[in-house]
Enzyme design. Structure first.
Site, short mmCIF file in Angstrom:
data_model
loop_
_atom_site.label_atom_id
_atom_site.label_comp_id
_atom_site.label_asym_id
_atom_site.label_seq_id
_atom_site.Cartn_x
_atom_site.Cartn_y
_atom_site.Cartn_z
N GLU A 273 0.83 -1.22 0.00
CA GLU A 273 0.00 0.00 0.00
C GLU A 273 0.86 1.26 0.00
O GLU A 273 0.75 2.10 0.90
CB GLU A 273 -0.89 0.02 1.25
CG GLU A 273 -1.77 -1.19 1.46
CD GLU A 273 -2.41 -1.20 2.85
OE1 GLU A 273 -2.08 -0.33 3.70
OE2 GLU A 273 -3.24 -2.08 3.10
N PRO A 274 1.72 1.46 -0.99
CA PRO A 274 2.55 2.66 -0.98
C PRO A 274 1.75 3.90 -1.37
O PRO A 274 0.88 3.86 -2.24
CB PRO A 274 3.60 2.36 -2.06
CG PRO A 274 2.86 1.47 -3.02
CD PRO A 274 1.92 0.64 -2.19
N GLY A 275 2.06 4.99 -0.70
CA GLY A 275 1.46 6.26 -1.07
C GLY A 275 2.55 7.24 -1.44
O GLY A 275 2.83 7.52 -2.60
N ARG A 312 2.87 20.32 5.87
CA ARG A 312 3.89 19.41 6.38
C ARG A 312 5.03 20.12 7.14
O ARG A 312 5.44 19.65 8.19
CB ARG A 312 4.48 18.54 5.26
CG ARG A 312 3.44 17.67 4.54
CD ARG A 312 4.07 16.56 3.72
NE ARG A 312 4.62 15.53 4.57
CZ ARG A 312 5.89 15.37 4.87
NH1 ARG A 312 6.78 16.19 4.34
NH2 ARG A 312 6.29 14.43 5.68
N TYR A 316 4.98 18.70 10.87
CA TYR A 316 5.98 17.66 11.19
C TYR A 316 7.40 18.21 11.21
O TYR A 316 8.35 17.41 11.18
CB TYR A 316 5.93 16.55 10.14
CG TYR A 316 4.57 16.01 9.80
CD1 TYR A 316 3.82 15.31 10.74
CD2 TYR A 316 4.04 16.17 8.52
CE1 TYR A 316 2.57 14.79 10.41
CE2 TYR A 316 2.80 15.65 8.19
CZ TYR A 316 2.08 14.97 9.14
OH TYR A 316 0.86 14.46 8.81
N CYS A 344 -1.55 34.29 9.09
CA CYS A 344 -1.21 35.00 10.32
C CYS A 344 -0.83 34.04 11.43
O CYS A 344 -1.51 33.95 12.45
CB CYS A 344 -2.37 35.88 10.73
SG CYS A 344 -2.78 37.03 9.40
N GLU A 345 0.21 33.29 11.22
CA GLU A 345 0.76 32.41 12.25
C GLU A 345 2.26 32.35 12.05
O GLU A 345 2.73 32.23 10.91
CB GLU A 345 0.21 30.98 12.12
CG GLU A 345 -1.27 30.88 12.32
CD GLU A 345 -1.69 29.57 12.97
OE1 GLU A 345 -0.85 28.92 13.62
OE2 GLU A 345 -2.86 29.23 12.81
N1 LLP Z 1 -1.52 2.10 4.48
C1 LLP Z 1 -1.99 2.58 5.64
C2 LLP Z 1 -2.87 1.75 6.43
C3 LLP Z 1 -1.65 3.89 6.04
O1 LLP Z 1 -2.12 4.35 7.20
C4 LLP Z 1 -0.80 4.68 5.24
C5 LLP Z 1 -0.42 6.04 5.63
C6 LLP Z 1 -0.34 4.13 4.03
C7 LLP Z 1 -0.70 2.85 3.69
C8 LLP Z 1 0.56 4.90 3.10
O2 LLP Z 1 1.76 5.23 3.70
P1 LLP Z 1 2.94 5.83 2.82
O3 LLP Z 1 3.35 4.78 1.83
O4 LLP Z 1 2.45 7.04 2.15
O5 LLP Z 1 4.01 6.12 3.81
N2 LLP Z 1 0.51 13.02 6.50
C9 LLP Z 1 1.76 12.34 6.84
C10 LLP Z 1 1.75 10.87 6.43
C11 LLP Z 1 0.61 10.08 7.05
C12 LLP Z 1 0.59 8.65 6.63
C13 LLP Z 1 -0.66 7.97 7.12
N3 LLP Z 1 -0.81 6.61 6.71
C14 LLP Z 1 2.90 13.09 6.18
O6 LLP Z 1 2.67 14.09 5.52
O7 LLP Z 1 4.06 12.73 6.36
#
Ligand code: LLP
Length: 421
Positions: A273-275, A312, A316, A344-345
């Site tokens: 499940e890459p994002g 971000r 973070y 304004c922050e």
């Molecule tokens: N699968 C599940 C169950 C997840 O919770 C996530 C991300 C992914 C896959 C995808 O993860 P990735 O491959 O993108 O690392 N907003 C944060 C990142 C939050 C990720 C949440 N879950 C940021 O900007 O760094």
């Protein structure tokens, strides 16, 4: 491989000059490069060659329909965490059978929608959720295919806010309870409990935590198999990191080998499940300098993008590279500046003491590595309309989400009758 390169002194996205997009669409604007997304997807699929693997793009990273479709056309499934994301995946053309529904708080309405759509897998994260899913599926006369998400108590070693696999995190079923929950699920009507899932966090640069987590899952799968349970899928989640500054990347071949070893002999389908890995470096936030202001101790470069467009850095403390669209003259001095937005922050700061060549009002800058968790986390804070999105392919670009008008933004509110029309 980067799709953002200088040509004759001007930064391009593939073959399109960013200055042209800025002139025609306006700033701030997110710009995504198709070739970079496709290259990342192909690299991962290539590394997984020989495995029975399905890559399900984690839609949360960038949920624009055109982005989802770019991956769907290449054969990707989708990992979704809400009915909204599920509807996006379906609308973009992802086959329901390749959609996985993750998340700890699925509502009954969401489960019903997903069951009726015939999605391929529910990743269940608690026993009460499992019981609810069983009840709804039984009422509908349908069967939900389930993988139990395990909390392996492994530290991903990334930022605390994006670490999910430690026992004190809210995600997954504790390893100590997992086998019992699995057995109880196997006995419930309306469920086909067929697999295990794990996701320990995001932006992992080291493969060791993946190895630890995948091994936990593989070992549990073997034990359940020996107990007579039909396990046919292992979902290894997302989390592969990207380079924001100069971080060395996890080795994809090693990542794939770790997955193969953990699942060895089980004959399971492997799901990933890459994002961020697929879209992070495929996007930039293109912004224009409004003013350059010299403070007592530092120079502020005030741009028209802000923390509401890309949260971000402030959320973070994330580093994002920032570069001018016009290549600096050779030998131009490099000076540290604070790149800030109009909100304004004090936290509306993209980079403190970032080294840039001299820039003047009107100059264009890109904030890099903004393809993942950029537009999706944007808000209208300070009543700034949501930032538009552009997708580039070769020498073409398309506005894949237009900038909302002020009328449409204000039109979302309603006046109660006691305050008049
Ligand atoms: N699968 C599940 C169950 C997840 O919770 C996530 C991300 C992914 C896959 C995808 O993860 P990735 O491959 O993108 O690392 N907003 C944060 C990142 C939050 C990720 C949440 N879950 C940021 O900007 O760094």
């Amino acid at each position: 491989m980067t799709a953002f390169t200088y040509r004759e002194g001007a930064l391009h996205a593939e073959d399109v000059a960013l200055a042209r997009i800025a002139a025609e669409v306006g700033t701030p604007v997110y710009v995504y490069a198709t070739s970079a997304m496709e290259a990342q997807y192909d690299a991962l699929v290539g590394a997984l060659a020989g495995l029975d693997a399905l890559v399900c793009y984690a839609v949360k990273a960038n949920s624009n329909l055109a982005v989802i479709r770019t991956f769907a056309r290449r054969g990707a499934g989708a990992d979704v965490v809400s009915e909204g994301e599920l509807r996006r995946a379906l609308a973009a053309g992802v086959p329901a059978s390749k959609i996985i529904f993750s998340g700890i708080g699925k509502t009954e309405a969401e489960m019903e929608f997903a069951l009726r759509a015939g999605i391929g897998q529910f990743n269940v994260e608690s026993e009460p959720e499992m019981i609810a899913l069983s009840r709804i599926a039984t009422r509908l006369g349908l069967v939900a295919t389930v993988a139990l998400r395990i909390n392996p108590d492994v530290d991903a070693g990334s930022h605390a806010k994006i670490t999910t696999g430690r026992k004190e995190n809210k995600f997954g079923i504790d390893l100590a309870h997992a086998a019992d929950v699995f057995r109880r699920g196997a006995a419930l009507p309306g469920l086909a409990v067929r697999g295990l899932a794990v996701h320990i966090g995001s932006q992992l640069l080291d493969v060791a935590p993946f190895r630890a987590a995948f091994d936990v899952v593989g070992t549990l799968a073997r034990a359940l198999r020996n107990g007579g349970h039909p396990i046919d899928r292992l979902d290894f989640g997302g989390g592969i990191g990207i380079t924001y500054r100069d971080e060395p990347l996890p080795d994809l071949a090693l990542y794939a080998a770790i997955a193969r070893e953990a699942a060895d002999g089980l004959g399971c389908r492997l799901v990933f499940e890459p994002g961020r890995f697929l879209v992070g470096n495929a996007g930039v936030l293109l912004t224009r300098v409004l003013y350059v202001k010299d403070g007592v101790s530092q120079r502020f470069v005030i741009v028209d993008a802000a923390m509401n467009d890309l949260i971000r850095p402030t959320l973070y403390d994330a580093y994002h590279g920032i570069d001018p669209v016009l290549a600096p003259a050779p030998g131009a001095p490099l000076d540290p500046v604070d790149v800030v937005g109009p909100v304004c922050e004090t936290g509306d700061l993209f980079a403190a003491q970032h080294v840039l060549p001299p820039v003047a009002a009107g100059a264009l800058l890109v904030i890099r590595s903004a393809g993942a968790y950029g537009a999706v986390m944007a808000s209208e804070y300070n009543s700034r309309p949501l930032v538009p999105e552009v997708l580039v392919k070769g020498g073409h670009y398309a506005v894949v989400r237009p900038r909302p008008t002020y009328e449409s933004m204000l039109g979302l509110d309603r006046m109660p009758d006691w305050l008049g029309p």
